[in-house]
Design a protein around this motif. Structure first.
Motif, PDB file in Angstrom:
ATOM      1  N   MET A 364     -15.983  34.005 -15.537  1.00 62.51           N
ATOM      2  CA  MET A 364     -14.579  34.305 -15.249  1.00 62.51           C
ATOM      3  C   MET A 364     -13.985  33.313 -14.257  1.00 62.51           C
ATOM      4  SD  MET A 364     -13.963  38.418 -15.150  1.00 62.51           S
ATOM      5  CE  MET A 364     -15.062  38.765 -13.779  1.00 62.51           C
ATOM      6  N   ARG A 365     -14.759  32.961 -13.235  1.00 63.15           N
ATOM      7  CA  ARG A 365     -14.252  32.027 -12.232  1.00 63.15           C
ATOM      8  C   ARG A 365     -14.058  30.629 -12.815  1.00 63.15           C
ATOM      9  NH1 ARG A 365     -15.557  32.896  -6.403  1.00 63.15           N
ATOM     10  NH2 ARG A 365     -15.413  35.132  -6.078  1.00 63.15           N
ATOM     11  N   LYS A 366     -14.919  30.238 -13.727  1.00 65.07           N
ATOM     12  CA  LYS A 366     -14.799  28.927 -14.344  1.00 65.07           C
ATOM     13  C   LYS A 366     -13.488  28.777 -15.106  1.00 65.07           C
ATOM     14  CE  LYS A 366     -18.416  26.225 -13.627  1.00 65.07           C
ATOM     15  NZ  LYS A 366     -18.250  24.825 -13.130  1.00 65.07           N
ATOM     16  N   VAL A 367     -13.110  29.835 -15.811  1.00 61.19           N
ATOM     17  CA  VAL A 367     -11.897  29.771 -16.639  1.00 61.19           C
ATOM     18  C   VAL A 367     -10.739  30.564 -16.024  1.00 61.19           C
ATOM     19  CG1 VAL A 367     -13.191  29.364 -18.758  1.00 61.19           C
ATOM     20  CG2 VAL A 367     -12.687  31.714 -18.063  1.00 61.19           C
ATOM     21  N   ARG A 368     -10.903  30.982 -14.748  1.00 64.33           N
ATOM     22  CA  ARG A 368      -9.852  31.670 -13.991  1.00 64.33           C
ATOM     23  C   ARG A 368      -9.471  33.031 -14.580  1.00 64.33           C
ATOM     24  NH1 ARG A 368     -10.994  27.889 -10.878  1.00 64.33           N
ATOM     25  NH2 ARG A 368      -9.482  26.419 -10.010  1.00 64.33           N
ATOM     26  N   GLY A 420      -3.274  22.646  -4.024  1.00 66.31           N
ATOM     27  CA  GLY A 420      -4.578  22.638  -3.364  1.00 66.31           C
ATOM     28  C   GLY A 420      -5.671  23.185  -4.263  1.00 66.31           C
ATOM     29  N   GLN A 421      -5.355  24.206  -5.042  1.00 68.83           N
ATOM     30  CA  GLN A 421      -6.332  24.806  -5.951  1.00 68.83           C
ATOM     31  C   GLN A 421      -6.684  23.840  -7.072  1.00 68.83           C
ATOM     32  OE1 GLN A 421      -7.612  27.586  -5.132  1.00 68.83           O
ATOM     33  NE2 GLN A 421      -8.446  28.657  -6.891  1.00 68.83           N
ATOM     34  N   VAL A 422      -5.678  23.129  -7.583  1.00 64.79           N
ATOM     35  CA  VAL A 422      -5.906  22.166  -8.668  1.00 64.79           C
ATOM     36  C   VAL A 422      -6.708  20.968  -8.171  1.00 64.79           C
ATOM     37  CG1 VAL A 422      -4.753  20.497 -10.180  1.00 64.79           C
ATOM     38  CG2 VAL A 422      -3.911  22.837 -10.040  1.00 64.79           C
ATOM     39  N   LYS A 423      -6.349  20.445  -7.000  1.00 62.96           N
ATOM     40  CA  LYS A 423      -6.986  19.239  -6.485  1.00 62.96           C
ATOM     41  C   LYS A 423      -8.329  19.512  -5.827  1.00 62.96           C
ATOM     42  CE  LYS A 423      -5.306  15.598  -6.151  1.00 62.96           C
ATOM     43  NZ  LYS A 423      -5.422  14.406  -7.009  1.00 62.96           N
ATOM     44  N   PHE A 424      -8.493  20.701  -5.236  1.00 59.67           N
ATOM     45  CA  PHE A 424      -9.681  20.957  -4.424  1.00 59.67           C
ATOM     46  C   PHE A 424     -10.544  22.094  -4.973  1.00 59.67           C
ATOM     47  CE2 PHE A 424     -12.157  22.348  -0.806  1.00 59.67           C
ATOM     48  CZ  PHE A 424     -12.505  21.149  -0.196  1.00 59.67           C
ATOM     49  N   GLY A 425      -9.909  23.137  -5.493  1.00 60.77           N
ATOM     50  CA  GLY A 425     -10.661  24.287  -5.983  1.00 60.77           C
ATOM     51  C   GLY A 425     -10.879  25.319  -4.888  1.00 60.77           C
ATOM     52  N   TYR A 426     -11.826  26.227  -5.100  1.00 58.59           N
ATOM     53  CA  TYR A 426     -12.145  27.262  -4.114  1.00 58.59           C
ATOM     54  C   TYR A 426     -12.792  26.622  -2.890  1.00 58.59           C
ATOM     55  CZ  TYR A 426     -11.366  30.854  -7.698  1.00 58.59           C
ATOM     56  OH  TYR A 426     -10.805  31.661  -8.645  1.00 58.59           O
ATOM     57  N   ILE A 457       0.673  22.804 -15.677  1.00 59.56           N
ATOM     58  CA  ILE A 457       0.033  22.025 -16.745  1.00 59.56           C
ATOM     59  C   ILE A 457      -1.377  21.622 -16.344  1.00 59.56           C
ATOM     60  CG2 ILE A 457       0.103  19.824 -17.993  1.00 59.56           C
ATOM     61  CD1 ILE A 457       3.185  20.080 -17.955  1.00 59.56           C
ATOM     62  N   TYR A 458      -1.539  21.168 -15.105  1.00 65.37           N
ATOM     63  CA  TYR A 458      -2.869  20.788 -14.619  1.00 65.37           C
ATOM     64  C   TYR A 458      -3.799  22.000 -14.547  1.00 65.37           C
ATOM     65  CZ  TYR A 458      -2.110  15.877 -13.419  1.00 65.37           C
ATOM     66  OH  TYR A 458      -1.897  14.533 -13.488  1.00 65.37           O
ATOM     67  N   THR A 459      -3.242  23.152 -14.211  1.00 70.23           N
ATOM     68  CA  THR A 459      -4.052  24.376 -14.155  1.00 70.23           C
ATOM     69  C   THR A 459      -4.560  24.748 -15.539  1.00 70.23           C
ATOM     70  OG1 THR A 459      -2.768  25.185 -12.251  1.00 70.23           O
ATOM     71  CG2 THR A 459      -4.049  26.810 -13.483  1.00 70.23           C
ATOM     72  N   ILE A 460      -3.663  24.699 -16.539  1.00 66.52           N
ATOM     73  CA  ILE A 460      -4.067  24.999 -17.919  1.00 66.52           C
ATOM     74  C   ILE A 460      -5.144  24.016 -18.374  1.00 66.52           C
ATOM     75  CG2 ILE A 460      -3.271  25.059 -20.319  1.00 66.52           C
ATOM     76  CD1 ILE A 460      -0.522  25.986 -19.197  1.00 66.52           C
ATOM     77  N   LYS A 461      -4.985  22.747 -18.009  1.00 61.83           N
ATOM     78  CA  LYS A 461      -5.972  21.718 -18.362  1.00 61.83           C
ATOM     79  C   LYS A 461      -7.327  22.040 -17.723  1.00 61.83           C
ATOM     80  CE  LYS A 461      -6.487  16.662 -18.237  1.00 61.83           C
ATOM     81  NZ  LYS A 461      -7.608  16.479 -17.305  1.00 61.83           N
ATOM     82  N   THR A 462      -7.307  22.488 -16.462  1.00 60.04           N
ATOM     83  CA  THR A 462      -8.538  22.847 -15.764  1.00 60.04           C
ATOM     84  C   THR A 462      -9.238  24.031 -16.434  1.00 60.04           C
ATOM     85  OG1 THR A 462      -7.655  22.062 -13.652  1.00 60.04           O
ATOM     86  CG2 THR A 462      -9.499  23.582 -13.532  1.00 60.04           C
ATOM     87  N   VAL A 463      -8.430  25.016 -16.847  1.00 59.93           N
ATOM     88  CA  VAL A 463      -8.986  26.205 -17.501  1.00 59.93           C
ATOM     89  C   VAL A 463      -9.614  25.831 -18.837  1.00 59.93           C
ATOM     90  CG1 VAL A 463      -8.399  28.390 -18.609  1.00 59.93           C
ATOM     91  CG2 VAL A 463      -7.448  27.832 -16.360  1.00 59.93           C
ATOM     92  N   LEU A 464      -8.897  25.036 -19.637  1.00 60.89           N
ATOM     93  CA  LEU A 464      -9.403  24.673 -20.965  1.00 60.89           C
ATOM     94  C   LEU A 464     -10.654  23.805 -20.877  1.00 60.89           C
ATOM     95  CD1 LEU A 464      -6.044  23.878 -22.829  1.00 60.89           C
ATOM     96  CD2 LEU A 464      -7.465  25.939 -23.000  1.00 60.89           C
ATOM     97  N   GLU A 465     -10.744  22.969 -19.854  1.00 65.11           N
ATOM     98  CA  GLU A 465     -11.916  22.109 -19.685  1.00 65.11           C
ATOM     99  C   GLU A 465     -13.038  22.765 -18.890  1.00 65.11           C
ATOM    100  OE1 GLU A 465     -10.383  18.569 -17.899  1.00 65.11           O
ATOM    101  OE2 GLU A 465      -9.458  17.840 -19.762  1.00 65.11           O
TER     102      GLU A 465
END
Length: 469
Positions: A364-368, A420-426, A457-465
């Motif tokens: 769940m955390r990997k794909v938010r 910050g979440q997109v660039k750095f994460g948890y 857009i970057y968040t969706i990209k992070t989730v899909l990847e």
């Protein structure tokens, strides 16, 4: 100075102007374009009354959306004139395509005439009354009949000179000084005879609340400039307008913007991070998107809930208090990704190989997926789609020791995702929280709808990847 009453005046006369403009336009359209005599049937025509009574409500909503009724005593007649033209043009086009396009006409020239007449009537009536109201308020401010409670920070020659210049000016900028504060306690002998000494910069937040301060002017000496950062941090999320005496570098670099012909040149730091219309549109997007996503993702809610209940003991949802807009606490909702005893005692941050996280929780955390229930927080107004991630007070206290400017984040609603979440994460520790903070500060200083779109857009990209950290 009654801001609510002044705002109600604008609302009442805007409504009246819109109603009268529509009534006059309706009479013109029926008599000049459609060729009707009107005679005595006007009061019995429901279209006339619907337009006269309901259309003005739409105009009021449009004006409120662009911020017409906020900062009601800080209006520029020129800017208001331009804003009225802009909103009127858009509103008339909407009315034309929604209500008038199917009208019975003689020629297409009638369309252009109808547009021009409606625009002229609505704009002239609205702008004329607004010009009067704004001019009257401006006259009272310039003549010191009304003003804004102002606190002066500084106690040496600069502060004294600025105070004398503002007080002796032929036309007031609206500053009604309630007193001054000094950087250190044993300072202030130059101003004490003319202005009340209310304390030091340590008392700023208390004084602003107690005296309903709307403006703070910083006029400290060069030797005290190292205190400016601390002062600005203390003024964060207070909602006051901050003005600073510029030095020659500020003037040459273009930091000093002229907003009045008379008065001292000052650098103004506004508490508003986005134009009012963008703030309204951002909130509208939040509400619509959250409502749609909650409906569309309801099957996902059901499936995830079943998997959580069948793979680990405990509730489906994890509820925890976080700190949000203006430093106010709220309950954040997430799908539970950890064991129920994960935080017994002292709060702990999660790490990449945290054994408290359940196997399904890692996915769940990997794909938010765990963040999906926060759309309910967005709908309620606790959060936004995009904004700095909210933290617990326990960690905020620790961050503030290392980075006092963290308070800057409380000027906006926290978000489900952030730069910050997109660039750095948890973040796994306080030091990483401080490191992530710089990205959130950059976001706040550059807030816009375009930047929000890019982050999503970057968040969706992070989730899909599946690159979520």
């Amino acid at each position: 100075m009654n801001k609510r009453l002044q705002a109600l005046k604008y609302i009442f006369f805007d409504y009246l102007s819109a109603s009268v403009a529509w009534a006059l336009f309706y009479i013109y359209r029926r008599s000049s374009i459609e060729g009707d005599t009107l005679s005595n049937n006007l009061p019995d025509d429901p279209k006339f009354w619907y337009g006269a009574l309901l259309l003005p409500v739409g105009w009021l909503a449009a004006y409120a959306f662009v911020g017409t009724y906020s900062n009601i005593y800080r209006k520029s007649r020129l800017k208001e004139f331009g804003q009225t033209i802009y909103v009127t043009a858009i509103g008339v086009l909407v009315i034309f395509f929604a209500l008038l396009l199917d009208d019975r006409i003689i020629s297409y020239k009638s369309y252009y005439e109808a547009l021009a007449v409606l625009f002229g009537l609505h704009f002239s009536l609205t702008a004329a009354i607004r010009f009067y109201l704004t001019s009257k308020a401006g006259y009272k401010i310039k003549n010191r009949t009304i003003g804004f409670n102002t606190l002066l920070i500084g106690s040496s020659q600069k502060a004294l000179s600025l105070y004398k210049e503002l007080i002796s000016a032929k036309e007031s900028q609206g500053n009604m000084f309630i007193g001054f504060v000094s950087v250190v306690e044993n300072n202030g002998h130059l101003l004490r005879e003319t202005l009340s000494h209310l304390g030091t910069v340590k008392d700023l937040r208390r004084l602003i609340g107690n005296h309903k301060v709307e403006e703070v002017i910083i006029a400290i000496e060069s030797s005290e400039h190292e205190s400016i950062g601390r002062i600005l941090n203390d003024l964060e999320d207070t909602g006051v307008i901050v003005k600073i005496i510029p030095d020659m570098y500020d003037i040459l670099s273009g930091s000093v913007k002229m907003n009045a012909i008379y008065g001292a040149p000052l650098i103004e730091i506004s508490p508003y991070l986005m134009p009012v219309w963008q703030q309204g549109f951002k909130r509208l997007i939040d509400i619509v998107a959250a409502a749609i996503l909650l409906m569309l993702l309801s099957p996902v809610f059901l499936v995830v809930s079943i998997i959580i209940k069948s793979t680990s003991k405990g509730p489906v949802f994890f509820v925890q208090e976080r700190i949000g807009l203006h430093g106010l606490p709220f309950n954040i909702y997430k799908f539970r990704s950890m064991r129920t005893d994960a935080e017994s005692g002292t709060p702990k941050l999660s790490s990449e190989n945290d054994n408290r996280i359940t196997p399904f929780g890692k996915f769940m955390r990997k794909v938010r997926l765990d963040e999906i229930p926060q759309f309910w927080n967005v709908l309620k107004g606790d959060m936004s789609l995009v904004g700095p991630r909210p933290e617990r007070q326990f960690y905020i206290d620790q961050i503030m020791h290392l980075a006092p400017h963290y308070r800057h984040l409380h000027k906006v609603r926290p978000g489900i995702t952030s730069w910050g979440q997109v660039k750095f994460g948890y973040a796994e520790n306080v030091e990483q929280m401080v490191e992530r903070l710089k990205f959130d500060i950059i976001y706040i200083e550059n807030m816009s709808l375009a930047l929000d779109l890019k982050i999503m857009i970057y968040t969706i990209k992070t989730v899909l990847e599946r690159k979520g950290k």
